[in-house]
Design an enzyme around this catalytic site. Structure first.
Site, PDB file in Angstrom:
ATOM      1  N   THR A  13      90.641  57.628  61.442  1.00  0.00           N
ATOM      2  CA  THR A  13      91.405  58.849  60.299  1.00  0.00           C
ATOM      3  C   THR A  13      90.898  57.438  59.427  1.00  0.00           C
ATOM      4  O   THR A  13      91.206  56.051  58.995  1.00  0.00           O
ATOM      5  CB  THR A  13      93.032  58.996  60.938  1.00  0.00           C
ATOM      6  OG1 THR A  13      93.763  57.461  60.259  1.00  0.00           O
ATOM      7  CG2 THR A  13      93.471  59.433  61.807  1.00  0.00           C
ATOM      8  N   GLY A  14      90.733  58.635  58.242  1.00  0.00           N
ATOM      9  CA  GLY A  14      90.331  57.829  57.088  1.00  0.00           C
ATOM     10  C   GLY A  14      89.604  56.753  57.029  1.00  0.00           C
ATOM     11  O   GLY A  14      89.282  55.913  55.897  1.00  0.00           O
ATOM     12  N   ALA A  15      88.150  57.204  57.513  1.00  0.00           N
ATOM     13  CA  ALA A  15      86.869  56.305  57.908  1.00  0.00           C
ATOM     14  C   ALA A  15      85.817  56.782  57.006  1.00  0.00           C
ATOM     15  O   ALA A  15      85.021  56.434  56.791  1.00  0.00           O
ATOM     16  CB  ALA A  15      86.467  57.134  59.169  1.00  0.00           C
ATOM     17  N   ASN A  16      86.435  57.338  55.147  1.00  0.00           N
ATOM     18  CA  ASN A  16      85.747  57.721  54.210  1.00  0.00           C
ATOM     19  C   ASN A  16      85.052  56.843  53.393  1.00  0.00           C
ATOM     20  O   ASN A  16      84.184  56.456  52.942  1.00  0.00           O
ATOM     21  CB  ASN A  16      85.913  58.620  53.659  1.00  0.00           C
ATOM     22  CG  ASN A  16      86.792  59.192  53.125  1.00  0.00           C
ATOM     23  OD1 ASN A  16      87.540  59.053  53.277  1.00  0.00           O
ATOM     24  ND2 ASN A  16      86.919  58.008  52.038  1.00  0.00           N
ATOM     25  N   SER A  17      86.448  55.939  53.881  1.00  0.00           N
ATOM     26  CA  SER A  17      85.788  54.465  52.839  1.00  0.00           C
ATOM     27  C   SER A  17      87.128  52.863  52.941  1.00  0.00           C
ATOM     28  O   SER A  17      87.759  53.718  54.538  1.00  0.00           O
ATOM     29  CB  SER A  17      86.622  54.698  51.420  1.00  0.00           C
ATOM     30  OG  SER A  17      88.315  55.368  51.019  1.00  0.00           O
ATOM     31  N   GLY A  18      87.033  51.949  52.708  1.00  0.00           N
ATOM     32  CA  GLY A  18      88.267  51.458  52.717  1.00  0.00           C
ATOM     33  C   GLY A  18      88.215  50.625  54.120  1.00  0.00           C
ATOM     34  O   GLY A  18      86.687  50.392  55.054  1.00  0.00           O
ATOM     35  N   TYR A 189     105.757  54.125  50.151  1.00  0.00           N
ATOM     36  CA  TYR A 189     105.028  54.042  50.748  1.00  0.00           C
ATOM     37  C   TYR A 189     105.115  52.533  51.233  1.00  0.00           C
ATOM     38  O   TYR A 189     105.340  52.881  52.371  1.00  0.00           O
ATOM     39  CB  TYR A 189     103.994  52.852  48.940  1.00  0.00           C
ATOM     40  CG  TYR A 189     102.874  52.675  50.249  1.00  0.00           C
ATOM     41  CD1 TYR A 189     101.810  53.288  51.216  1.00  0.00           C
ATOM     42  CD2 TYR A 189     102.992  50.986  50.496  1.00  0.00           C
ATOM     43  CE1 TYR A 189     100.337  52.828  51.632  1.00  0.00           C
ATOM     44  CE2 TYR A 189     101.544  50.312  50.679  1.00  0.00           C
ATOM     45  CZ  TYR A 189     100.310  51.605  51.421  1.00  0.00           C
ATOM     46  OH  TYR A 189      99.708  50.190  52.176  1.00  0.00           O
TER      47      TYR A 189
END
Length: 303
Positions: A13-18, A189
Site C-alpha cells: 500500500t502507498g506504493a507510488n512514493s517513499g 499521527y
C-alpha cells in the site's frame, strides 16, 4: 542467504512514493509479482510506468536469460489498484479484486500513511489519519486473510518510532478514532502509529496458528512526501534537517530484511527500528489495550 522471492506475490500500500515505492521496486527486482495500492490514479499510473520501464531496462542490461534459465521463468509483473484506504468501500472493492486475482498473497506491506494539518473526517466518519493509517490497514489485512494464510504470508506494518508519543489511553478509543479527542496533527499521527504496533502484536496472538508472521517497523527518518502534510511552521523547522534524512531506499531495505531472509519465518510479533529489533513503548505492549482496539476496530469496520 536471501529468500528466493521469484514467483511470490506481494501487495504494497502507498506504493507510488517513499518507502512503499522503494519496497515495491525491490520486491520486483527480486522476482516477486507486485500489486501496488495507491490513492491517486495519476500518481499511481506514473509510478507504475516508471517502475515497469526501470525493470525492463534492468532485464536488458542483464541479458536474455535474466528471467531464468533459458528465459523460461515468468517475468515479474506489477499491477495497480486504486483505493483510498480511508474509505472502507474502496478497501473492500480493492481487496475483492485482489482476492479474485490472487489465490495466495505471500507478502503484505501495510505502508500507506498520512498526516493531516487539521481535523478532517473520512467518508465513514473517522479522523482521517486514524482511518487511513490504522482502520484501513486493519480492514485490508482481514479481507486478505485467507489469501495470506494460503501463502503463509509475511505482514509488515510500517509504523514509526513516533509511536512512543502516542497515547490511546488519554480518551476513549471511539473519541480518538472519530476525532473528538483531537490534540493536533502530531498526536493524531503518533496515535495511529501506536495502533499499528498494537494491531501487529494482537494479530500474532490471534493468527499464530495460521502460519502467518507479522512485524512492525520504523523505516527510519526519511525524506518522504509525508512531511508535506505537516503544519507550515513545522515544515520550516524541519527543512534544515531534511539534508540529513535518509533516502526512502533505507526503508525499502528494512522491509526486505523482514521478507527476504528465510530466518524471518521464525520472527514474528516484533518491532524493528530499521534493521534492529527493539522493544516498543510500554503502551504498545499493553495486551488489554490491544484487545480493546481490535474489538473496536471490528465494530468500526462492521466485522
Amino acid at each position: 542467504m536471501t529468500r528466493p522471492l521469484a514467483g511470490q506475490t506481494a501487495v504494497v500500500t502507498g506504493a507510488n512514493s517513499g518507502v512503499g515505492r522503494s519496497a515495491a521496486e525491490m520486491l520486483l527486482q527480486a522476482g516477486a509479482h507486485g500489486t501496488m495500492i495507491c490513492r491517486s490514479r495519476e500518481r499511481g499510473e506514473r509510478a507504475l510506468a516508471e517502475m515497469r520501464e526501470s525493470a525492463m531496462a534492468g532485464e536488458s542490461a542483464e541479458g536474455p536469460n535474466a528471467s531464468g534459465t533459458g528465459g523460461a521463468a515468468r517475468r515479474p509483473e506489477l499491477t495497480l489498484e486504486i483505493a483510498d484506504l480511508s474509505r472502507q468501500a474502496d478497501v473492500r472493492a480493492a481487496a475483492d479484486r485482489i482476492a479474485t486475482r490472487l489465490p495466495a498473497v505471500d507478502i503484505l506491506v501495510n505502508n500507506a500513511g498520512i498526516s493531516q494539518i487539521r481535523p478532517v473526517l473520512s467518508a465513514d466518519g473517522f479522523e482521517l489519519a486514524f482511518a487511513t493509517n490504522h482502520i484501513g490497514l486493519f480492514l485490508l489485512t482481514h479481507l486478505l486473510l485467507e489469501c495470506l494464510e494460503a501463502g503463509r504470508g509475511r505482514i509488515v506494518n510500517v509504523s514509526s518510532r513516533g509511536h512512543r508519543g502516542g497515547d490511546l489511553r488519554r480518551a476513549s478509543l471511539d473519541d480518538i478514532a472519530r476525532g473528538r479527542a483531537w490534540k493536533g496533527p502530531l498526536q493524531a499521527y503518533t496515535d495511529s502509529k501506536l495502533a499499528n504496533i498494537l494491531f501487529t502484536l494482537e494479530s500474532v496472538r490471534r493468527w499464530s496458528g495460521r502460519g502467518i508472521t507479522a512485524n512492525a517497523l520504523h523505516p527510519g527518518v526519511l525524506a518522504t512526501d509525508i512531511w508535506k502534510k505537516t503544519p507550515w511552521i513545522a515544515r520550516l523547522l524541519i527543512r534544515p534537517f531534511t539534508w540529513f534524512m535518509e533516502k526512502p531506499e533505507i526503508g525499502g531495505a528494512a522491509v526486505m530484511n523482514l521478507v527476504g531472509d528465510p530466518a524471518g519465518d521464525t520472527v514474528t510479533g516484533r518491532y524493528f527500528n530499521v534493521l534492529s529489533r527493539e522493544r516498543p513503548s510500554p503502551q504498545a505492549e499493553d495486551e488489554i489495550l490491544a484487545r480493546e482496539l481490535w474489538e473496536r476496530s471490528l465494530d468500526w469496520t462492521g466485522g
